[in-house]
Design a protein around this motif. Structure first.
Motif, PDB file in Angstrom:
ATOM      1  N   VAL A  74       0.856  -1.187   0.000  1.00 50.17           N
ATOM      2  CA  VAL A  74       0.000   0.000   0.000  1.00 50.17           C
ATOM      3  C   VAL A  74       0.890   1.236   0.000  1.00 50.17           C
ATOM      4  O   VAL A  74       2.088   1.154   0.285  1.00 50.17           O
ATOM      5  CB  VAL A  74      -0.945   0.024   1.228  1.00 50.17           C
ATOM      6  CG1 VAL A  74      -1.946  -1.113   1.177  1.00 50.17           C
ATOM      7  CG2 VAL A  74      -0.157  -0.027   2.525  1.00 50.17           C
ATOM      8  N   ARG A  75       0.274   2.388  -0.312  1.00 49.58           N
ATOM      9  CA  ARG A  75       1.027   3.659  -0.345  1.00 49.58           C
ATOM     10  C   ARG A  75       0.493   4.547   0.770  1.00 49.58           C
ATOM     11  O   ARG A  75      -0.479   5.266   0.561  1.00 49.58           O
ATOM     12  CB  ARG A  75       0.803   4.363  -1.686  1.00 49.58           C
ATOM     13  CG  ARG A  75       1.353   3.615  -2.870  1.00 49.58           C
ATOM     14  CD  ARG A  75       0.870   4.295  -4.154  1.00 49.58           C
ATOM     15  NE  ARG A  75       1.123   3.442  -5.288  1.00 49.58           N
ATOM     16  CZ  ARG A  75       2.230   3.490  -6.032  1.00 49.58           C
ATOM     17  NH1 ARG A  75       3.164   4.372  -5.753  1.00 49.58           N
ATOM     18  NH2 ARG A  75       2.397   2.684  -7.034  1.00 49.58           N
ATOM     19  N   PRO A  76       1.092   4.493   1.943  1.00 53.59           N
ATOM     20  CA  PRO A  76       0.543   5.289   3.046  1.00 53.59           C
ATOM     21  C   PRO A  76       0.690   6.782   2.789  1.00 53.59           C
ATOM     22  O   PRO A  76       1.751   7.221   2.323  1.00 53.59           O
ATOM     23  CB  PRO A  76       1.394   4.887   4.260  1.00 53.59           C
ATOM     24  CG  PRO A  76       2.324   3.835   3.811  1.00 53.59           C
ATOM     25  CD  PRO A  76       2.283   3.756   2.317  1.00 53.59           C
ATOM     26  N   PRO A  77      -0.348   7.573   3.118  1.00 47.95           N
ATOM     27  CA  PRO A  77      -0.271   9.025   2.890  1.00 47.95           C
ATOM     28  C   PRO A  77       0.913   9.650   3.618  1.00 47.95           C
ATOM     29  O   PRO A  77       1.511  10.600   3.132  1.00 47.95           O
ATOM     30  CB  PRO A  77      -1.594   9.552   3.447  1.00 47.95           C
ATOM     31  CG  PRO A  77      -2.480   8.370   3.585  1.00 47.95           C
ATOM     32  CD  PRO A  77      -1.623   7.150   3.662  1.00 47.95           C
ATOM     33  N   ARG A  78       1.281   9.108   4.776  1.00 49.62           N
ATOM     34  CA  ARG A  78       2.349   9.761   5.543  1.00 49.62           C
ATOM     35  C   ARG A  78       3.711   9.615   4.868  1.00 49.62           C
ATOM     36  O   ARG A  78       4.652  10.328   5.206  1.00 49.62           O
ATOM     37  CB  ARG A  78       2.378   9.328   7.002  1.00 49.62           C
ATOM     38  CG  ARG A  78       2.878   7.962   7.293  1.00 49.62           C
ATOM     39  CD  ARG A  78       3.058   7.768   8.805  1.00 49.62           C
ATOM     40  NE  ARG A  78       4.159   8.530   9.325  1.00 49.62           N
ATOM     41  CZ  ARG A  78       4.121   9.304  10.393  1.00 49.62           C
ATOM     42  NH1 ARG A  78       3.016   9.449  11.071  1.00 49.62           N
ATOM     43  NH2 ARG A  78       5.173   9.930  10.810  1.00 49.62           N
ATOM     44  N   LEU A  79       3.818   8.686   3.894  1.00 46.85           N
ATOM     45  CA  LEU A  79       5.070   8.586   3.136  1.00 46.85           C
ATOM     46  C   LEU A  79       4.964   9.345   1.817  1.00 46.85           C
ATOM     47  O   LEU A  79       5.713   9.103   0.886  1.00 46.85           O
ATOM     48  CB  LEU A  79       5.430   7.116   2.880  1.00 46.85           C
ATOM     49  CG  LEU A  79       5.686   6.265   4.141  1.00 46.85           C
ATOM     50  CD1 LEU A  79       6.085   4.841   3.756  1.00 46.85           C
ATOM     51  CD2 LEU A  79       6.768   6.885   5.019  1.00 46.85           C
ATOM     52  N   GLY A  80       3.982  10.226   1.741  1.00 44.60           N
ATOM     53  CA  GLY A  80       3.860  11.084   0.565  1.00 44.60           C
ATOM     54  C   GLY A  80       2.954  10.496  -0.503  1.00 44.60           C
ATOM     55  O   GLY A  80       2.707  11.113  -1.517  1.00 44.60           O
ATOM     56  N   GLY A  81       2.471   9.290  -0.293  1.00 40.23           N
ATOM     57  CA  GLY A  81       1.537   8.682  -1.235  1.00 40.23           C
ATOM     58  C   GLY A  81       2.190   8.117  -2.485  1.00 40.23           C
ATOM     59  O   GLY A  81       1.502   7.628  -3.374  1.00 40.23           O
TER      60      GLY A  81
END
Ligand code: SAM
Length: 231
Positions: A74-81
Motif C-alpha cells: 500500500v502507499r501510506p499518505p504519511r510517506l507522501g503517497g
C-alpha cells in the motif's frame, strides 16, 4: 475455514466523510462521537467496571474501504503517497479483513452508549469489540517504528473573521468544541501530499452538520473561509 463477526454497535461521529479525518486517534482531542451499542450489549451488565477506565481500544470495520482483492503493498499518505510498502508495516485502511483499531478516550458510559473523544472514525463505523486500555501492557517504552516515529507535522490554521464567528455560533448550537475540532483537523493538513494547491483553490469538508471551507494562502498555511450549515 471462515469466521464471521457481527457489529456490537455503530459510531455516531463528528466525521461525515473520510477526508480530513486524522490518520490516528488522539490527534484531535475535540473529535467526539458516541458508540451506540446493539442488543444484547446495550444492557448495563456489559459496561459494568468501565467507570474505572479512561481509554478503550475499539476494533472496528473499515466499512467504507472494504475490497475483495488482497493488497500486499500500500502507499501510506504519511510517506507522501508515492512510496509503497508492505500492508503489514502500515495502518492503512485497505487490509485483510478490513479491521481497524483505535485507542480512544472514554468520556462517559451509560447503558447502550459510550461517549468518546479523540476518535479517527467515520460516522456509521461498525464496531466489533471493545477492550480496556491496560497501561502497563499497552504502553511500550522504547518501542520503535522507523516509518512512523512522530505525529505528522502541523500547519498553521488561521480564520477569516466571519468564519470564526460562524464556527462559534455553530459550536454553541451543537454543544460541541467545533472551533477546536476544525483547528485540530486542518492543522494536520488533509490535502494529499502531492498537491500544491494554488491559493484560489478551495477545499471543503463536512463536520457534524456544517460545511467547512478553506484555502492555502501559502503552501503551508490554511485559512478557514466559511463554516456554514449544510443545505
Ligand atoms: N487507528 C486506526 C488503525 O490504525 O487501524 C485507523 C487508521 S486509518 C490510517 C485512519 C483513517 O481511516 C482515517 O483518516 C479515515 O479516513 C479512515 N476511516 C475511518 N473510519 C473509516 C471507515 N469506517 N471506513 C473507511 N475508512 C475509515
Amino acid at each position: 475455514m471462515t469466521y464471521s463477526v457481527m457489529p456490537i454497535g455503530h459510531v455516531r461521529s463528528c466525521f461525515k466523510e473520510k477526508f480530513a479525518i486524522p490518520r490516528q486517534p488522539a490527534l484531535a482531542s475535540a473529535a467526539r462521537g458516541c458508540l451506540e451499542l446493539l442488543a444484547p450489549y446495550d444492557r448495563a451488565e456489559a459496561i459494568e467496571g468501565l467507570e474505572g477506565v479512561s481509554h478503550v481500544w475499539l476494533l472496528f470495520m473499515f466499512h467504507q474501504a472494504l475490497e475483495s482483492q488482497p493488497r500486499l503493498k500500500v502507499r501510506p499518505p504519511r510517506l507522501g503517497g508515492n512510496r509503497s510498502i508492505g500492508v503489514f508495516a502500515t495502518r492503512a485502511t485497505h487490509r485483510p479483513n478490513g479491521i481497524g483499531q483505535s485507542v480512544v478516550r472514554l468520556e462517559r458510559a451509560e447503558p447502550g452508549k459510550l461517549w468518546l473523544s479523540g476518535i479517527d472514525l467515520l460516522d456509521g463505523t461498525p464496531v466489533i469489540d471493545i477492550k480496556p486500555y491496560v497501561p502497563y501492557a499497552d504502553h511500550v517504552p522504547g518501542a520503535i517504528n522507523r516509518l512512523a516515529d512522530a505525529p505528522p507535522a502541523l500547519v498553521a490554521v488561521g480564520w477569516s473573521e466571519p468564519a470564526l464567528q460562524q464556527a462559534h455560533q455553530h459550536a454553541h448550537r451543537l454543544g460541541e468544541p467545533l472551533v477546536e475540532l476544525i483547528e485540530q483537523c486542518l492543522a494536520q493538513d488533509p490535502r494529499p501530499a502531492y498537491q500544491v494547491p494554488p491559493p484560489e483553490r478551495h477545499y471543503g469538508v463536512r463536520l457534524w452538520d456544517v460545511e467547512v471551507r478553506w484555502h492555502y494562502p501559502t503552501v503551508d498555511t490554511i485559512r478557514v473561509l466559511e463554516v456554514v450549515a449544510q443545505a
